[in-house]
Design an enzyme around this catalytic site. Structure first.
Site, short mmCIF file in Angstrom:
data_model
loop_
_atom_site.label_atom_id
_atom_site.label_comp_id
_atom_site.label_asym_id
_atom_site.label_seq_id
_atom_site.Cartn_x
_atom_site.Cartn_y
_atom_site.Cartn_z
N ARG A 302 0.82 -1.23 0.00
CA ARG A 302 0.00 0.00 0.00
C ARG A 302 0.85 1.27 0.00
NH1 ARG A 302 -3.29 -3.34 3.44
NH2 ARG A 302 -5.25 -3.86 2.37
N LYS A 324 2.78 11.14 -11.46
CA LYS A 324 2.01 10.21 -12.29
C LYS A 324 2.80 8.92 -12.45
CE LYS A 324 -0.86 13.13 -15.26
NZ LYS A 324 -1.13 13.49 -16.68
N GLU A 366 9.43 17.84 -25.00
CA GLU A 366 8.72 18.18 -23.76
C GLU A 366 9.25 19.47 -23.17
OE1 GLU A 366 6.11 16.90 -22.49
OE2 GLU A 366 5.92 14.90 -23.36
N LYS A 405 7.06 22.75 -14.63
CA LYS A 405 6.20 21.61 -14.33
C LYS A 405 5.94 21.50 -12.83
CE LYS A 405 4.95 16.93 -15.25
NZ LYS A 405 5.13 15.68 -16.00
N GLU A 415 -4.75 16.93 -12.02
CA GLU A 415 -5.14 17.26 -13.39
C GLU A 415 -6.60 17.70 -13.48
OE1 GLU A 415 -3.60 15.60 -17.70
OE2 GLU A 415 -4.03 14.17 -16.11
N ASN A 423 -0.63 18.44 -21.44
CA ASN A 423 -0.92 17.46 -22.48
C ASN A 423 -0.94 18.07 -23.88
OD1 ASN A 423 -1.31 15.02 -20.89
ND2 ASN A 423 -3.12 16.03 -20.05
N HIS A 443 8.35 8.85 -27.86
CA HIS A 443 7.27 9.68 -27.30
C HIS A 443 7.41 11.14 -27.72
CE1 HIS A 443 4.27 11.19 -24.52
NE2 HIS A 443 5.17 12.01 -24.01
#
Length: 540
Positions: A302, A324, A366, A405, A415, A423, A443
């Site tokens: 957990r 994330k 990015e 960021k 988000e 995004n 990516h």
């Protein structure tokens, strides 16, 4: 947990450069900018000079104290204060809530600046002999300014040099608060507050970082077979020097390994070693490892604490920041995951020397994106280096990108609004990756194509000028990123966009630019415009 300032107050006499320097500091940190004089004028509906003339200095000081108190309630803001803002107890209390920098300048220099600036406002307290008045005011206020956390003497400095000095002083304070050198910024989200270290050679101090954060006992290093060959020994050695017993698991590299099956392998490894909840996981690798190992750490027992040590530019400026974590499913990318903030992020730009050029260029997508959506000054500075990839991947640009960021994540961890802007380019980009099986485009390359499509949509919607779109594309071209994917059919990509996380009620919400440095979320884009824009960057 250490207390670190979430706002910077610039203090000093008129003419010291608080407003011009403050704006640049805010740009460098990815923060907001606030000028207390302008805030007073907004609240009063009159210029400062009119308030002095009609109501007197005491009335102005009361309004100024209110403005300082309002500034102290904001976070991630650089505040340019009036010269007398520290005269009131309320002003001093507000300044103590943040990091205060005295911009020190001789009165003669300050007066010369004010007199040479045709747009400078008339300051009521400087009527007559400005130099004499500034000397008098500095003499009276010097003890208040001298109580600042740092002093930057601006007389011989350009705006850029002064701003860099302020940022350096702030980062030194952050490093002191955390007991860790090289802290570029911090994330302060509901799910956790943690430092982001950006420093050449930082990998050697991984153990010291873990120790400074209070970790003892064992550390479980999750990496991949490629990164492990280059950096696992250094990471484990650093941990051992700090007294942590290091265990290393090397996984298959690449997006194809980012699955629940691989996560299960991590679980089984941790179980075999009888890992305990308070022990530390180190996620050493690119975005696949930070996503996958972070998810494993967040869910095993957990939740185990973890530190991200990204080894690709893409992971440094994107995947490792913000909490994330997750894995892919056959139906789409990152469909299983959790928000879980790391204990820290350690970025060593020196490790990028082993990265293939194509991977480095993909990571720049990015970094450039952060400027496109929120920081035109970052875009301008990237343009000035004329596509010099080596310059773009140094400490300065990486630190500025991660600060943007970090600020977004701190304001919107889950988000719900602002974070969705990150995004930009990802709706088409993620779909392009999925349709091609995550093998044909990296990516960042897919995101670059996606940003081109999004830019074309914005132009067709009348939101963005064609010149701004060309500016975006010129920067992407300069670093060698693709503008189109002509080998990929349009239909499957558009169909896959309906699985995007931003879809609401069956409609895709698009992140679009209104100008360079400003993005918005739009859910009213006609399908015909989407199809036309996408057709311009994809195959038939």
């Amino acid at each position: 947990m250490p207390r670190t300032p979430q706002r910077i107050f610039l203090v000093g006499i008129s003419g010291s450069g608080k407003s011009t320097v403050g704006r640049r500091v805010a740009e460098l940190l990815g923060w907001d900018f606030l000028d207390t004089d302008r805030l007073v004028e907004e609240r009063a509906g009159r210029p400062v000079a009119a308030i002095f003339a009609e109501d007197g200095e005491a009335a102005f000081r009361a309004l100024e104290a209110d403005a300082m108190a309002e500034a102290a309630r904001r976070e991630r803001v650089v505040v340019a204060t009036g010269g007398g803002a520290l005269l009131s107890p309320e002003g001093r209390r507000a300044a103590r809530s943040g990091f205060t920098v005295w911009l020190s300048v001789p009165p003669e220099e300050a007066a010369a600046r004010l007199l040479s600036d045709p747009e400078a406002e008339v300051r009521p307290l400087l009527a007559g002999d400005a130099v004499a008045r500034l000397r008098e005011l500095l003499s009276r206020r010097r003890p208040l300014y001298a109580a600042a956390d740092a002093v930057v003497t601006t007389a011989s400095l350009s705006t850029e040099e002064a701003a860099q000095a302020v940022v350096a002083a702030f980062r030194k304070a952050l490093a002191g608060a955390w007991g860790i050198p090289g802290v570029a910024c911090e994330v302060a989200a509901p799910g956790g507050r943690y430092p982001v270290v950006v420093r050449e050679g930082a990998l050697r101090d991984l153990g010291a970082l873990a120790g400074a954060l209070g970790f003892r006992g064992r550390a479980f290093v999750v990496t991949d077979e490629v990164v492990g060959q280059s950096f696992a020994r250094s990471a484990a050695g650093s941990l051992a020097e700090a007294g942590l017993e290091a265990h290393v698991l090397e996984l298959p590299p690449g997006e194809a390994a980012k699955t629940l099956g691989t996560v299960e392998r991590v679980y089984e490894w941790l179980a075999e070693l009888r890992a305990e909840r308070g022990e530390l996981v180190i996620c050493l690798g690119g975005g696949v490892i930070t996503d996958l190992a972070g998810f494993a750490a967040a869910t095993y027992l957990r939740g185990m604490p973890f530190i991200h040590v990204p080894t690709t530019l893409l992971a440094m400026v994107d995947a490792a920041i913000g909490g994330k974590t997750g894995v892919d499913l056959p139906a789409g990318k990152n469909l299983v995951g959790a928000f879980a903030q790391p204990a820290a992020v350690l970025i060593d730009p020196g490790v990028l020397g082993t990265l293939p050029g194509r991977e480095t260029r993909a990571g720049l997508a990015e970094l450039i994106k952060h400027g496109l959506i929120l920081d035109e000054a970052l875009v301008a500075d990237l343009e000035r280096v004329h596509g010099d990839v080596r310059a773009m991947v140094g400490e300065e640009f990486i630190a500025r990108s991660v600060a943007i960021k970090a600020a977004i994540v701190s304001a919107d961890e889950r988000e719900a609004g602002l974070r969705s802007l990150l995004n930009y380019g990802h709706t088409i980009g993620h779909a392009l990756e999925a349709v091609t099986g995550y093998t044909r485009y990296l990516h960042g390359e897919a995101v670059a194509v996606g940003m081109h499509a999004a830019g074309r949509i914005a132009v067709s919607m009348g939101m963005l000028s064609p010149e701004a779109l060309e500016r975006q594309q010129a920067l992407l071209r300069a670093v060698g990123l693709p503008e189109r994917a002509p080998d990929v059919p349009l239909g499957p990509v558009l169909e896959r966009t309906l699985l995007d996380k931003k879809v609401r009620g069956g409609r895709v919400r698009w992140v679009l630019l209104e100008r360079i440095g400003r993005a918005v979320l739009r859910g009213d884009v006609p399908e015909s415009i989407v199809r036309e824009a996408a057709a311009g960057v994809l195959g038939a």
